[in-house]
Scaffold this motif. Structure first.
Motif, mmCIF file in Angstrom:
data_model
loop_
_atom_site.group_PDB
_atom_site.id
_atom_site.type_symbol
_atom_site.label_atom_id
_atom_site.label_comp_id
_atom_site.label_asym_id
_atom_site.label_seq_id
_atom_site.Cartn_x
_atom_site.Cartn_y
_atom_site.Cartn_z
ATOM 1 N N ILE A 259 0.824 -1.218 0.000
ATOM 2 C CA ILE A 259 0.000 0.000 0.000
ATOM 3 C C ILE A 259 0.857 1.268 0.000
ATOM 4 N N GLY A 260 2.150 1.107 -0.298
ATOM 5 C CA GLY A 260 3.009 2.266 -0.478
ATOM 6 C C GLY A 260 3.645 2.823 0.773
ATOM 7 N N LEU A 261 3.641 2.056 1.873
ATOM 8 C CA LEU A 261 4.313 2.490 3.094
ATOM 9 C C LEU A 261 5.734 1.927 3.131
ATOM 10 N N SER A 262 6.641 2.692 3.676
ATOM 11 C CA SER A 262 8.033 2.262 3.781
ATOM 12 C C SER A 262 8.331 1.826 5.210
ATOM 13 N N VAL A 263 9.024 0.708 5.348
ATOM 14 C CA VAL A 263 9.458 0.208 6.658
ATOM 15 C C VAL A 263 10.962 0.435 6.780
ATOM 16 N N PRO A 264 11.447 1.183 7.801
ATOM 17 C CA PRO A 264 10.700 1.650 8.978
ATOM 18 C C PRO A 264 10.272 3.118 8.916
ATOM 19 N N GLU A 265 10.502 3.806 7.806
ATOM 20 C CA GLU A 265 10.230 5.249 7.756
ATOM 21 C C GLU A 265 8.773 5.568 8.073
ATOM 22 N N ASP A 266 7.835 4.827 7.493
ATOM 23 C CA ASP A 266 6.406 5.066 7.720
ATOM 24 C C ASP A 266 5.826 4.147 8.793
ATOM 25 N N PRO A 331 12.527 5.937 14.765
ATOM 26 C CA PRO A 331 11.586 6.932 15.326
ATOM 27 C C PRO A 331 10.522 7.272 14.283
ATOM 28 N N PRO A 332 9.295 7.581 14.722
ATOM 29 C CA PRO A 332 8.242 7.968 13.781
ATOM 30 C C PRO A 332 8.563 9.293 13.100
ATOM 31 N N LYS A 333 8.015 9.498 11.939
ATOM 32 C CA LYS A 333 8.309 10.693 11.143
ATOM 33 C C LYS A 333 7.975 11.983 11.880
ATOM 34 N N ASN A 334 6.881 11.979 12.641
ATOM 35 C CA ASN A 334 6.432 13.217 13.267
ATOM 36 C C ASN A 334 7.205 13.551 14.528
#
Length: 335
Positions: A259-266, A331-334
């Protein structure tokens, strides 16, 4: 001419009783003497007549390794790695391993007492009921979780603490929206994992919601991929997922990519049990390690003690787990 136990004893300069003790795994022989006897056994290519000895002692010389959901379990590296440990354990004994994969085979093997004892892989009550297993009267050791108050000795990972470590690791990276993908709640392993997830979320002051608990009907990577692709599409706030097995974690990573998510960035993903393939994936899988081969060996050791009439010191043997940080967590993007 066939080699006899007397020939082994003569060449090793020991009594036949000492050779017999080594073959049956009984104590009473020093490590040095045992090593010498095993060396002679190998040199002479001695093969004991298990059938004849079994007739004399009214034993079969066989151990059952009962594998419910056979084809699925053998494809799961968690179980195949434990099986390696069981095989290594029985290499030190004179027993043969008989494996069964269907309910019919399992009942036939155990009810006809074609074996002296059995190791059961994570049975569920709807597959092999407690009452039926107790009625058989065979020495039985369970690998993985079975029932909370099971009368059988059990060797398992500390599932609850493993999930606790996984959730805590994500929290320390800055994740606050953490989900869990779990197997069927009919499995005690799933129950313990859910307990570990819920209690840790609450202890850390995070919101616990049943909406973030994904339960699938089997620990199957393909099913995890299908379910998680849909779930992640509708729950974009989730930044980290803990999994009750590495097999499920592989499915989560596949679903994220679909679904277009990157691990671990997203999305950060943590597995459980740290099967051998975990470190060879791309990205390599963060997981909670447990000594799977050691679990198999310990199950074998406990069953051998039961067969020899020894009293068990512990009936619930729990192996510690340890978080291993690799490339599927960040770490999460936000943050």
């Amino acid at each position: 001419m066939s080699i006899r136990i007397k020939d082994v004893a003569l060449k090793a300069n020991v009594s036949t009783a000492s050779v017999s003790r080594v073959l049956s795994g009984k104590p009473g022989v020093s490590a040095e003497t045992e090593q010498r006897i095993r060396k002679v056994i190998e040199e002479l290519d001695y093969r004991p007549n298990v059938s004849a000895r079994g007739l004399a002692k009214q034993t079969t010389g066989n151990i059952a390794v009962v594998v419910p959901r056979g084809s699925f379990i053998l494809n799961n590296p968690f179980f195949s790695t434990i099986l390696e440990g069981i095989a290594k354990g029985f290499d030190q004994t004179n027993y043969n391993i008989l494996m069964s994969f269907t309910s019919l085979q399992q009942k036939r093997l155990l009810e006809t007492r074609s074996v002296d004892g059995a190791i059961l892989f994570s049975p569920r009550n709807e597959e092999l009921s407690l009452e039926w297993l107790k009625s058989i009267g065979l020495p039985i050791v369970v690998v993985g979780s079975y029932l909370k108050d099971s009368p059988f000795p059990c060797v398992r990972p500390d599932d609850e603490d493993g999930i606790r470590q996984a959730v805590t690791a994500l929290y320390q990276l800055g994740h606050r929206n953490i989900g869990i993908i779990n197997g069927p709640i009919s499995s005690m392993h799933s129950v313990r994992c859910l307990n570990g997830y819920k209690s840790t979320m609450l202890e850390l002051g995070l919101d616990y919601s049943s909406e973030n608990v994904i339960e699938i009907d089997e620990f199957d990577g393909l099913k995890a991929t299908e379910v998680m692709a849909s779930f992640l599409s509708d729950h974009r706030k989730i930044t980290g997922v803990v999994c009750s097995s590495d097999y499920l974690a592989i499915g989560v990573i596949k679903a994220a990519t679909m679904i277009g998510l990157s691990v671990p960035e997203d999305l950060s993903v943590v597995g459980a049990d740290d099967v051998p393939i975990s470190n060879f994936l791309t990205p390599s899988l963060s997981s909670v390690h447990v000594d799977l081969v050691g679990i198999g060996k310990r199950a074998t050791s406990i069953l051998m003690n039961m067969l020899q009439g020894k009293q068990l010191r512990k009936r619930d043997v729990v192996f510690k787990m340890e978080y291993i940080n690799r490339s599927t967590t960040a770490p999460p993007k936000n943050n």
